[in-house]
Design a protein around this motif. Sequence first.
Motif, PDB file in Angstrom:
ATOM      1  N   HIS A  92      21.519 -15.418  17.624  1.00 23.86           N
ATOM      2  CA  HIS A  92      21.127 -16.829  17.682  1.00 23.86           C
ATOM      3  C   HIS A  92      21.172 -17.381  19.102  1.00 23.86           C
ATOM      4  O   HIS A  92      20.227 -18.032  19.549  1.00 23.86           O
ATOM      5  CB  HIS A  92      21.983 -17.689  16.745  1.00 23.86           C
ATOM      6  N   SER A  93      22.249 -17.111  19.828  1.00 21.56           N
ATOM      7  CA  SER A  93      22.350 -17.700  21.175  1.00 21.56           C
ATOM      8  C   SER A  93      21.302 -17.112  22.118  1.00 21.56           C
ATOM      9  O   SER A  93      20.766 -17.817  22.973  1.00 21.56           O
ATOM     10  CB  SER A  93      23.763 -17.518  21.740  1.00 21.56           C
ATOM     11  N   LYS A  94      20.974 -15.831  21.941  1.00 17.88           N
ATOM     12  CA  LYS A  94      19.935 -15.217  22.787  1.00 17.88           C
ATOM     13  C   LYS A  94      18.567 -15.845  22.500  1.00 17.88           C
ATOM     14  O   LYS A  94      17.797 -16.134  23.428  1.00 17.88           O
ATOM     15  CB  LYS A  94      19.877 -13.700  22.534  1.00 17.88           C
ATOM     16  N   LEU A  95      18.277 -16.026  21.225  1.00 17.58           N
ATOM     17  CA  LEU A  95      17.001 -16.646  20.850  1.00 17.58           C
ATOM     18  C   LEU A  95      16.942 -18.083  21.334  1.00 17.58           C
ATOM     19  O   LEU A  95      15.917 -18.546  21.846  1.00 17.58           O
ATOM     20  CB  LEU A  95      16.838 -16.617  19.331  1.00 17.58           C
ATOM     21  N   HIS A  96      18.053 -18.782  21.144  1.00 18.63           N
ATOM     22  CA  HIS A  96      18.088 -20.196  21.542  1.00 18.63           C
ATOM     23  C   HIS A  96      17.846 -20.348  23.047  1.00 18.63           C
ATOM     24  O   HIS A  96      17.129 -21.243  23.486  1.00 18.63           O
ATOM     25  CB  HIS A  96      19.425 -20.819  21.095  1.00 18.63           C
ATOM     26  N   LYS A  97      18.402 -19.427  23.849  1.00 23.18           N
ATOM     27  CA  LYS A  97      18.169 -19.494  25.299  1.00 23.18           C
ATOM     28  C   LYS A  97      16.700 -19.284  25.624  1.00 23.18           C
ATOM     29  O   LYS A  97      16.114 -19.984  26.449  1.00 23.18           O
ATOM     30  CB  LYS A  97      19.022 -18.446  26.032  1.00 23.18           C
ATOM     31  N   LEU A  98      16.071 -18.294  24.964  1.00 28.72           N
ATOM     32  CA  LEU A  98      14.633 -18.041  25.186  1.00 28.72           C
ATOM     33  C   LEU A  98      13.804 -19.276  24.854  1.00 28.72           C
ATOM     34  O   LEU A  98      12.918 -19.685  25.603  1.00 28.72           O
ATOM     35  CB  LEU A  98      14.164 -16.881  24.304  1.00 28.72           C
ATOM     36  N   VAL A  99      14.111 -19.861  23.704  1.00 24.82           N
ATOM     37  CA  VAL A  99      13.334 -21.012  23.227  1.00 24.82           C
ATOM     38  C   VAL A  99      13.558 -22.220  24.133  1.00 24.82           C
ATOM     39  O   VAL A  99      12.608 -22.897  24.556  1.00 24.82           O
ATOM     40  CB  VAL A  99      13.705 -21.341  21.763  1.00 24.82           C
TER      41      VAL A  99
END
Length: 271
Positions: free
Chosen positions: A259-266
């Motif tokens: 989740h945190s990796k995706l959230h950073k990308l987004v």
Amino acid sequence: MAAFSGLLTVMDRAARKAAPRLRRDFNEVTHLQVSRKGPADFVSMADKRAEQTLIEELRKARPDWRILAEEGGELPGDPDKPRFIVDPLDGTTNFLHGIPHFSIAIAVEDPNGSQGKPEITHGLIYQPLTDESFWAEKGRGAWLQDQRLRVSARRDLSEALIATGIPFMGHGNFAEWSRIFGAVAPEVAGIRRLGSAALDLAWVAAGRFDGYWESDLKPWDVAAGMLLVKEAGGFVTDYRGQDMAMQRNQFLAANDGLHSKLHKLVANALR
């Protein structure tokens, strides 16, 4: 194995009561594809009939509760009691085209949740064609029939399969979606758009998808699925990673490792 609580029994029974007619209507749609008039009116009738059945069943069991339904809107009841949030046919476009991927979604919202604000306490997503019943109850986990669900254990974006909803005519923000897609797609193993937000979230809870993003949704699309993901050990936030998904109408769901990796990308994509 967890047994249904009384309330989930009510929800499951309502979904199963509406399902046989939906299955019959779905089989009928393929015959209508060739007619000049087209199946759209027929599907909208199927949607309304399913909703009517759901409302009748839920009202029978909890006559004083409010209901928020996709077609019927807000149906009155005691404001101090919980309310049902109902989507009789999530994946209407699939249904209309004879694609066997759609669901019935029912959630319960308690107006006086743990922090004194409204909170989803029960969720059920039923796939009439596969007979899969995904359900969750706050504090009791997420389940598929009698099997406990856990979000996937993948930790690398390069192995992740991510679901989304793609904007279409008159719905959604193309520019925003394109920026997110441009950031996420090169980093992951694949992106899928299957056409039922409720099932997308149920599949994140079941570990079939590792993550999901979409915006511009209605409460009945996501209420049950958000609870499923959280009870299966995942996270659902807005695109900034905050607990404001419903308020901002942005939904980013993923397992606890991604989740945190995706959230950073987004978040970077939208900066």
